[in-house]
Design a protein around this motif. Structure first.
Motif, PDB file in Angstrom:
ATOM      1  N   GLU A 116       0.836  -1.188   0.000  1.00  0.00           N
ATOM      2  CA  GLU A 116       0.000   0.000   0.000  1.00  0.00           C
ATOM      3  C   GLU A 116       0.879   1.250   0.000  1.00  0.00           C
ATOM      4  O   GLU A 116       1.850   1.346   0.741  1.00  0.00           O
ATOM      5  N   GLY A 117       0.557   2.184  -0.839  1.00  0.00           N
ATOM      6  CA  GLY A 117       1.321   3.422  -0.896  1.00  0.00           C
ATOM      7  C   GLY A 117       2.498   3.373  -1.841  1.00  0.00           C
ATOM      8  O   GLY A 117       3.181   4.369  -2.040  1.00  0.00           O
ATOM      9  N   VAL A 118       2.762   2.216  -2.429  1.00  0.00           N
ATOM     10  CA  VAL A 118       3.846   2.104  -3.394  1.00  0.00           C
ATOM     11  C   VAL A 118       3.324   2.627  -4.731  1.00  0.00           C
ATOM     12  O   VAL A 118       2.294   2.169  -5.206  1.00  0.00           O
ATOM     13  N   PRO A 119       4.003   3.594  -5.326  1.00  0.00           N
ATOM     14  CA  PRO A 119       3.504   4.120  -6.607  1.00  0.00           C
ATOM     15  C   PRO A 119       3.609   3.064  -7.700  1.00  0.00           C
ATOM     16  O   PRO A 119       4.606   2.353  -7.787  1.00  0.00           O
ATOM     17  N   TYR A 120       2.553   2.945  -8.486  1.00  0.00           N
ATOM     18  CA  TYR A 120       2.539   1.993  -9.588  1.00  0.00           C
ATOM     19  C   TYR A 120       3.181   2.643 -10.804  1.00  0.00           C
ATOM     20  O   TYR A 120       2.931   3.813 -11.083  1.00  0.00           O
TER      21      TYR A 120
END
Length: 123
Positions: free
Chosen positions: A63-67
């Motif tokens: 969660e919160g990791v940029p795609y």
């Protein structure tokens, strides 16, 4: 990315799971599970197994990791006669006109095929 061990430990405690049961179901010892709570990284297969056993969604860790985003602009291709490139979105009206012409061409071909087969139908 969140710390897997911390997220796993909180999930186990919040959901009233027994650490010994989780460890056994994952095929590891209770002590090793306790070590995982503090480890910086673990094997991906073990992480998957622990997520399945504990009912933890891996998305909570990521969660919160940029795609990464793929932007289709300035694509480049090599052709037999040299380089070819296209910029998507730059000439939207031209693309629409090309697609409309393609559709008219397909309909024309379908009508010709129907006429050759003797099954011409009025549109």
């Amino acid at each position: 990315m969140k710390h897997f061990g911390a997220v796993l430990k909180k999930h186990i405690e919040t959901n009233g799971l027994r650490k010994g049961d989780v460890a056994q179901a994952a095929g590891i010892t209770y002590n090793y599970l306790s070590n995982i709570f503090n480890k910086e990284s673990i094997d991906a297969k073990l992480m998957e197994k622990l997520c399945i056993v504990a009912g933890l969604s891996p998305m909570l860790i990521f969660e919160g990791v940029p795609y990464p985003q793929k932007i289709n602009s300035d694509n480049h291709a090599e052709a037999i006669l040299g380089a070819a490139s296209i910029s998507f979105g730059a000439n939207e009206a031209l693309y629409k006109a090309l697609l409309d012409e393609k559709e008219r061409f397909i309909q024309s071909l379908q009508a010709q095929i129907a006429e050759l087969k003797g099954t011409k139908t009025e549109q």
